[in-house]
Design an enzyme around this catalytic site. Sequence first.
Site, mmCIF file in Angstrom:
data_model
loop_
_atom_site.group_PDB
_atom_site.id
_atom_site.type_symbol
_atom_site.label_atom_id
_atom_site.label_comp_id
_atom_site.label_asym_id
_atom_site.label_seq_id
_atom_site.Cartn_x
_atom_site.Cartn_y
_atom_site.Cartn_z
ATOM 1 C CG MET A 1 -5.923 4.408 -0.569
ATOM 2 S SD MET A 1 -5.958 6.197 -0.771
ATOM 3 C CE MET A 1 -4.846 6.410 -2.140
ATOM 4 N N GLY A 2 -9.048 1.871 -2.668
ATOM 5 C CA GLY A 2 -9.702 1.065 -3.693
ATOM 6 C C GLY A 2 -8.769 0.494 -4.746
ATOM 7 C CG PHE A 3 -7.224 -3.079 -4.773
ATOM 8 C CD1 PHE A 3 -6.715 -2.955 -3.488
ATOM 9 C CD2 PHE A 3 -7.804 -4.291 -5.135
ATOM 10 C CE1 PHE A 3 -6.779 -4.010 -2.581
ATOM 11 C CE2 PHE A 3 -7.870 -5.359 -4.245
ATOM 12 C CZ PHE A 3 -7.358 -5.214 -2.963
ATOM 13 C CB SER B 1 -8.767 -4.512 0.458
ATOM 14 O OG SER B 1 -9.195 -3.173 0.331
ATOM 15 C CG ASN C 1 -5.892 -5.613 4.598
ATOM 16 O OD1 ASN C 1 -5.698 -4.401 4.684
ATOM 17 N ND2 ASN C 1 -5.964 -6.241 3.438
ATOM 18 C CE LYS D 1 -2.536 2.343 -2.894
ATOM 19 N NZ LYS D 1 -3.282 1.138 -2.501
ATOM 20 C CB THR E 1 -3.304 -4.528 -3.731
ATOM 21 O OG1 THR E 1 -3.189 -4.971 -2.382
ATOM 22 C CG2 THR E 1 -4.016 -5.573 -4.539
ATOM 23 N N GLY F 1 0.794 -1.210 0.000
ATOM 24 C CA GLY F 1 0.000 0.000 0.000
ATOM 25 C C GLY F 1 0.828 1.263 0.000
ATOM 26 C CG ASN G 1 -6.774 2.788 2.912
ATOM 27 O OD1 ASN G 1 -7.149 2.437 1.792
ATOM 28 N ND2 ASN G 1 -6.373 1.910 3.839
#
Length: 354
Positions: free
Chosen positions: A125-127, A186, A253, A78, A98, A75, A123
Amino acid sequence: MCYITTMMYKLFIRRILFWFDPEKVHYFTFSLIRNLTRVPGFDALFKSIYCINDKRLETEVFGLKFPNPVGLGAGFDKDAKLFKELSNFGFGFIEIGTLTPKPQDGNPKKRLFRLQKDSAIINRMGFNNAGVHDAVLRLKKNKNILIGGNIGKNKHTPLENAVQDYEICFETLFNYVDYFVVNVSSPNTPNLRELQEKEPLTRLLQTLQRSNLAKQKPKPILLKIAPDLSNEQLLDIIDIVKSTKIAGVIATNTTVIREGLLSENKEELGGLSGKPLTKRATEVIRFLSENSKKSFPIIGVGGIHSATDALDKLNAGASLVQLYTGFIYEGPQLVKQINKAILEQKKSNTLNFI
């Protein structure tokens, strides 16, 4: 020197950085570190301040020899853009990702929040990443830095097709990372955590293991799990690791639980990391270690803000540890502090993971 650099970071550097939006600061510090290490002598300076080169720190886990047991969690880097420079801060290994098969922007901004009263981060972020093929371009240039590849699925890939996304990432990264991490935990990709259920998770890991064992030199595959699993679900995880014969587990996680937080923005959606996770992550490590009879290695991550936090996880059953939020709040000196504490414990022969 250790005390001085820690105080400088907390009193001046962190205070200035925390005035600004956390995601913008992240990219700013990336640029700053990259540019500084291009100045002649700065590489060597960082290493002299932060790195400990001591054979006693070498740790062999799932067939890999780690220079020391303290890594940078997924993370942070990335897209594998700064692994070389980040290794100058004393990390024994760097986990990138990821990563997903296709590039994706992630969730709408604002999506990263500091909870300063709790020494935490939320967070969602959403990959967000530039895709696995883009990362490989830089990983090809890696020289001697031990790299973990954290892989996931694209947001718009239907859950029933998720296995194919993980396979694509696995095959694309295979020649360029030292171990793999299957991220199904996640909370920021819709329905992703459903893959933690026993049947779909077993199917996913069996598929990756078949591909892995067909290689001339298979690589360790680890599973990253959420801290929010019940004891019954953790027992399922132990069974799955044994049945699929993957190398181990990363615990844990981020969490979706918000108990006991003091910060005003505590209800923001996303995964919570940092000090509020310290106790629970250690509990999960201990539960897995004891109930599996230490039958597989565990990488401990979650709420490590001090050397004591790291030692607690190692003594609970972790073989390695990773930093993320603690690295941001406590500063890069934390890596050295942990490694020094490990050496002290080794001298007194009181560290359980030796």
